[in-house]
Design a protein around this motif. Structure first.
Motif, short mmCIF file in Angstrom:
data_model
loop_
_atom_site.label_atom_id
_atom_site.label_comp_id
_atom_site.label_asym_id
_atom_site.label_seq_id
_atom_site.Cartn_x
_atom_site.Cartn_y
_atom_site.Cartn_z
N ASN A 130 57.90 42.86 44.01
CA ASN A 130 57.89 44.42 44.50
C ASN A 130 57.35 44.31 45.77
O ASN A 130 56.34 43.90 46.05
N ALA A 131 57.89 45.21 46.64
CA ALA A 131 57.51 45.33 48.15
C ALA A 131 56.17 45.96 48.15
O ALA A 131 55.36 45.32 49.04
N LYS A 132 55.74 46.68 47.33
CA LYS A 132 54.36 47.23 47.46
C LYS A 132 53.55 47.06 46.05
O LYS A 132 54.58 47.37 45.14
N LEU A 133 52.39 46.98 45.97
CA LEU A 133 51.88 46.99 44.44
C LEU A 133 52.09 48.34 43.97
O LEU A 133 51.83 49.36 44.56
N THR A 134 52.14 48.32 42.75
CA THR A 134 52.56 49.65 41.90
C THR A 134 51.04 49.98 41.51
O THR A 134 49.96 49.23 41.67
N LYS A 135 51.22 51.21 40.93
CA LYS A 135 49.61 51.69 40.63
C LYS A 135 48.93 50.79 39.55
O LYS A 135 47.71 50.62 39.44
N ALA A 136 49.83 50.48 38.65
CA ALA A 136 49.33 49.53 37.73
C ALA A 136 48.79 48.09 38.27
O ALA A 136 47.59 47.56 37.58
N GLN A 137 49.49 47.42 39.17
CA GLN A 137 49.11 46.27 39.83
C GLN A 137 47.71 46.53 40.43
O GLN A 137 46.91 45.60 40.41
N MET A 138 47.60 47.73 41.06
CA MET A 138 46.46 47.99 41.91
C MET A 138 45.24 48.11 41.05
O MET A 138 44.24 47.60 41.13
N THR A 139 45.41 48.73 39.95
CA THR A 139 44.41 49.22 38.85
C THR A 139 43.79 47.96 38.36
O THR A 139 42.56 47.59 38.35
N LYS A 140 44.77 46.83 38.11
CA LYS A 140 44.54 45.60 37.60
C LYS A 140 43.95 44.83 38.44
O LYS A 140 42.74 44.08 38.22
N ALA A 141 44.22 44.85 39.68
CA ALA A 141 43.57 44.15 40.99
C ALA A 141 42.02 44.59 41.20
O ALA A 141 41.13 43.75 41.40
N ARG A 142 41.94 46.04 41.11
CA ARG A 142 40.60 46.58 41.32
C ARG A 142 39.74 45.86 40.31
O ARG A 142 38.38 45.43 40.68
N TYR A 143 39.91 46.20 39.13
CA TYR A 143 39.03 45.62 37.99
C TYR A 143 39.01 44.05 38.10
O TYR A 143 37.86 43.44 37.83
#
Length: 208
Positions: A130-143
């Protein structure tokens, strides 16, 4: 060297005769449990194989100065051109005060950069389509990156992690024949270490 052996084929971490467990699996259970619901197994496997291939190419670039000519490797080189890369696949654990019995988690950080004598940056490579990280992907990356930062500082006394980034790279053909080309550096806001510690303890105890 923190004494951890990483068995790459099995993707297992061992400290002597004790097996440790990866952060990614803990985050998956605690934060992103339904991420792959409804996704066919063959697509998950294909995405994993592509991600592993890109990781390997970048490791060769960093460790052996070997550029394999792929677009992904060149994108990585351009995105990190101004960074002082200290290490790749840098292993960290939750070992505290040499209490080996309490040590439970271990993971390899994709990229560690040095910002100053005591300040560092941590980067995780993602190959999402996907072109931009989704909200779920961003949350996972943050943790994920925040837990890495917590363990990095635990392992390296006096070190401070000041920057967290996702390197989002992809260069795959679409069904219509065009190329899905993504190359971006995504800054990640750090979650406090006490929250990361509590999350890992909850996972270790089978809680959520």
């Amino acid at each position: 060297n923190n004494g951890v052996t990483f068995k790459e084929d099995e993707h297992e971490y061992w400290l002597g005769d004790k097996q440790l467990f990866g952060i990614t699996s803990a985050i998956q259970r605690q934060v992103a449990g339904h991420e792959y619901d409804g996704c066919p197994e063959y697509l998950i496997k294909r995405a994993g194989e592509y991600g592993t291939s890109v990781h390997k190419s970048i490791e060769r670039l960093i460790n052996n100065f070997e550029h394999d000519g792929t677009v992904e490797t060149e994108d990585f080189r351009n995105l990190t051109a101004d960074m002082n890369i200290e290490a790749s696949e840098y292993n960290v654990t939750d070992l505290s005060n040499d209490d080996y019995d309490s040590c439970y988690y271990s993971s390899n950080i994709d990229i560690v950069t040095r910002l100053s004598q005591e300040e560092f940056g941590l980067l995780d490579l993602k190959t999402y389509s996907n072109a931009k990280l989704t909200k779920a992907q961003m949350t996972k990356a943050r943790y994920q990156l925040s837990c890495y930062a917590y363990m990095f500082e635990l392992q390296n006394k006096g070190a401070k992690v000041k920057e967290l980034y996702v390197i989002h790279i992809c260069n795959k053909p679409k069904k219509d024949g065009s190329i899905n080309h993504i190359a971006e550096l995504v800054p990640i806001e750090r979650i406090p270490s006490d929250i990361c510690k509590a999350l890992l303890e909850a996972d270790r105890n089978g809680e959520k």
